[in-house]
Motif scaffolding. Structure first.
Motif, PDB file in Angstrom:
ATOM      1  N   MET A   9       0.843  -1.182   0.000  1.00 14.70           N
ATOM      2  CA  MET A   9       0.000   0.000   0.000  1.00 14.70           C
ATOM      3  C   MET A   9       0.881   1.235   0.000  1.00 14.70           C
ATOM      4  SD  MET A   9      -2.713   1.174   2.896  1.00 14.70           S
ATOM      5  CE  MET A   9      -3.521   2.744   2.704  1.00 14.70           C
ATOM      6  N   LYS A  10       0.520   2.210  -0.764  1.00 17.17           N
ATOM      7  CA  LYS A  10       1.235   3.482  -0.816  1.00 17.17           C
ATOM      8  C   LYS A  10       0.567   4.434   0.166  1.00 17.17           C
ATOM      9  CE  LYS A  10       3.892   6.484  -3.206  1.00 17.17           C
ATOM     10  NZ  LYS A  10       4.920   6.920  -2.345  1.00 17.17           N
ATOM     11  N   TYR A  11       1.362   4.927   1.094  1.00 13.70           N
ATOM     12  CA  TYR A  11       0.833   5.845   2.100  1.00 13.70           C
ATOM     13  C   TYR A  11       0.963   7.283   1.629  1.00 13.70           C
ATOM     14  CZ  TYR A  11       1.297   1.889   5.282  1.00 13.70           C
ATOM     15  OH  TYR A  11       1.202   0.665   5.880  1.00 13.70           O
ATOM     16  N   LYS A  12      -0.051   8.075   1.924  1.00  9.28           N
ATOM     17  CA  LYS A  12       0.026   9.507   1.660  1.00  9.28           C
ATOM     18  C   LYS A  12       0.806  10.171   2.792  1.00  9.28           C
ATOM     19  CE  LYS A  12      -2.854  13.491   0.621  1.00  9.28           C
ATOM     20  NZ  LYS A  12      -4.196  13.988   0.378  1.00  9.28           N
ATOM     21  N   TYR A  13       0.675   9.614   4.003  1.00  5.04           N
ATOM     22  CA  TYR A  13       1.324  10.155   5.189  1.00  5.04           C
ATOM     23  C   TYR A  13       2.217   9.093   5.817  1.00  5.04           C
ATOM     24  CZ  TYR A  13      -2.347  13.658   4.787  1.00  5.04           C
ATOM     25  OH  TYR A  13      -3.184  14.620   4.324  1.00  5.04           O
ATOM     26  N   GLN A  14       3.250   9.520   6.525  1.00  3.22           N
ATOM     27  CA  GLN A  14       4.083   8.573   7.270  1.00  3.22           C
ATOM     28  C   GLN A  14       3.325   8.035   8.472  1.00  3.22           C
ATOM     29  OE1 GLN A  14       7.870  10.553   8.133  1.00  3.22           O
ATOM     30  NE2 GLN A  14       8.822   8.675   7.404  1.00  3.22           N
ATOM     31  N   SER A  15       2.488   8.842   9.048  1.00  2.00           N
ATOM     32  CA  SER A  15       1.759   8.507  10.265  1.00  2.00           C
ATOM     33  C   SER A  15       0.452   7.781   9.953  1.00  2.00           C
ATOM     34  CB  SER A  15       1.459   9.800  11.029  1.00  2.00           C
ATOM     35  OG  SER A  15       0.393   9.634  11.916  1.00  2.00           O
ATOM     36  N   PHE A  16       0.226   6.653  10.618  1.00  2.00           N
ATOM     37  CA  PHE A  16      -1.030   5.919  10.484  1.00  2.00           C
ATOM     38  C   PHE A  16      -2.195   6.807  10.919  1.00  2.00           C
ATOM     39  CE2 PHE A  16      -4.387   3.041  11.824  1.00  2.00           C
ATOM     40  CZ  PHE A  16      -4.396   2.082  10.818  1.00  2.00           C
ATOM     41  N   ASP A  51      -2.450  10.042  10.812  1.00  2.00           N
ATOM     42  CA  ASP A  51      -2.724  11.046   9.777  1.00  2.00           C
ATOM     43  C   ASP A  51      -3.435  10.417   8.583  1.00  2.00           C
ATOM     44  OD1 ASP A  51      -1.644  13.055  11.339  1.00  2.00           O
ATOM     45  OD2 ASP A  51       0.341  12.921  10.404  1.00  2.00           O
ATOM     46  N   GLU A  52      -3.101   9.153   8.257  1.00  2.00           N
ATOM     47  CA  GLU A  52      -3.812   8.446   7.180  1.00  2.00           C
ATOM     48  C   GLU A  52      -5.301   8.346   7.506  1.00  2.00           C
ATOM     49  OE1 GLU A  52      -2.972   7.143   4.178  1.00  2.00           O
ATOM     50  OE2 GLU A  52      -0.875   7.730   4.369  1.00  2.00           O
ATOM     51  N   TRP A  75      -7.092  10.148   9.929  1.00  2.00           N
ATOM     52  CA  TRP A  75      -7.723  11.462  10.067  1.00  2.00           C
ATOM     53  C   TRP A  75      -7.912  12.155   8.725  1.00  2.00           C
ATOM     54  CZ3 TRP A  75      -4.604  12.760  15.054  1.00  2.00           C
ATOM     55  CH2 TRP A  75      -5.361  12.404  16.177  1.00  2.00           C
ATOM     56  N   ASN A  76      -7.043  11.885   7.755  1.00  2.00           N
ATOM     57  CA  ASN A  76      -7.198  12.467   6.422  1.00  2.00           C
ATOM     58  C   ASN A  76      -8.507  12.009   5.775  1.00  2.00           C
ATOM     59  OD1 ASN A  76      -6.221  13.850   3.950  1.00  2.00           O
ATOM     60  ND2 ASN A  76      -6.156  11.760   3.159  1.00  2.00           N
ATOM     61  N   GLN A  77      -8.967  10.814   6.109  1.00  3.78           N
ATOM     62  CA  GLN A  77     -10.208  10.281   5.540  1.00  3.78           C
ATOM     63  C   GLN A  77     -11.460  10.923   6.155  1.00  3.78           C
ATOM     64  OE1 GLN A  77     -10.117   7.926   2.996  1.00  3.78           O
ATOM     65  NE2 GLN A  77      -7.922   8.363   3.124  1.00  3.78           N
ATOM     66  N   PHE A  78     -11.288  11.555   7.320  1.00  2.00           N
ATOM     67  CA  PHE A  78     -12.423  12.127   8.054  1.00  2.00           C
ATOM     68  C   PHE A  78     -12.076  13.543   8.517  1.00  2.00           C
ATOM     69  CE2 PHE A  78     -12.428   7.538   8.561  1.00  2.00           C
ATOM     70  CZ  PHE A  78     -13.688   7.219   8.092  1.00  2.00           C
ATOM     71  N   PRO A  79     -12.088  14.501   7.587  1.00  2.00           N
ATOM     72  CA  PRO A  79     -11.743  15.883   7.955  1.00  2.00           C
ATOM     73  C   PRO A  79     -12.600  16.360   9.128  1.00  2.00           C
ATOM     74  CG  PRO A  79     -11.999  15.673   5.583  1.00  2.00           C
ATOM     75  CD  PRO A  79     -12.457  14.375   6.195  1.00  2.00           C
ATOM     76  N   GLY A  80     -11.966  16.973  10.067  1.00  2.00           N
ATOM     77  CA  GLY A  80     -12.668  17.494  11.237  1.00  2.00           C
ATOM     78  C   GLY A  80     -12.471  16.656  12.487  1.00  2.00           C
ATOM     79  N   LEU A  81     -12.285  15.358  12.346  1.00  2.00           N
ATOM     80  CA  LEU A  81     -12.125  14.522  13.544  1.00  2.00           C
ATOM     81  C   LEU A  81     -10.859  14.877  14.305  1.00  2.00           C
ATOM     82  CD1 LEU A  81     -13.278  10.894  12.667  1.00  2.00           C
ATOM     83  CD2 LEU A  81     -14.523  12.707  13.845  1.00  2.00           C
TER      84      LEU A  81
END
Length: 185
Positions: free
Chosen positions: A1-8, A10-11, A13-19
């Motif tokens: 899997m290619k990560y957008k972020y180094q942090s799990f 952040d991966e 939270w990126n899917q759920f803006p605002g959380l």
């Protein structure tokens, strides 16, 4: 899997803006005594805390899984962290229908061998290696705690009863490790 972020975290939270912007709850103060029912009533809780509070919440989730004969997913950052709870986990794994133990360790070091209903998976080299995750299935679907080691014995993360949020955590783990965690059974 290619990560957008180094942090799990952040991966996710990126899917759920605002959380990630939700106010952080202080688990070290009066909230440390919350029951699992109170966490569930809150629905979603962000936190930055130490291992003592996460350990307590983990036990609440593990006890829930045992009581309700629900599947269990647990991650461990190191073999040492698993060894700390190994005796208790050997008993838990006998009482739940299915479990996934994911850790940054070598599988042969997990002795005694877990029951056949338990899958042991290494997450070495992935951004899951720094995660403290305990998830089980509740009335609405998967729920639990997701926290990332940020150093100095501190963790940032959340507790969620949302099957959508917790499902995304499971999906991300499945994709990264090429496994099939399915808490619906």
């Amino acid at each position: 899997m290619k990560y957008k972020y180094q942090s799990f975290m952040d991966e996710i939270w990126n899917q759920f803006p605002g959380l990630s912007d939700k106010e952080s709850t202080d688990l070290t103060d009066h909230n440390i005594l919350w029951s699992l029912d109170e966490y569930m009533a809150a629905g979603y809780v962000n936190f930055t805390t130490g291992p003592k509070e996460l350990y307590r919440l983990s036990i609440l989730l593990e006890n829930y899984a045992v009581k309700h004969r629900a599947p269990l997913l647990a991650t461990f950052e190191t073999e040492k962290r698993y060894k700390y709870v190994e005796g208790r986990y050997v008993e838990i794994l006998k009482k739940v229908p299915k479990a996934w133990i994911i850790g940054n360790f070598n599988n042969p070091l997990l002795a005694p061998l877990p029951p056949q209903t338990t899958e042991v998976v290494s997450c070495d080299g992935t951004n899951i290696s720094d995660m403290w995750i305990v998830v089980t299935r509740g009335p609405e679907g998967p729920f639990g705690l997701v926290a990332e080691d940020i150093g100095d014995r501190m963790y940032r993360g959340f507790f969620s009863i949302s099957p959508i949020v917790t499902g995304k955590v499971i999906q991300t783990i499945n994709e990264a490790l090429r496994i099939n965690i399915d808490l619906s059974k």
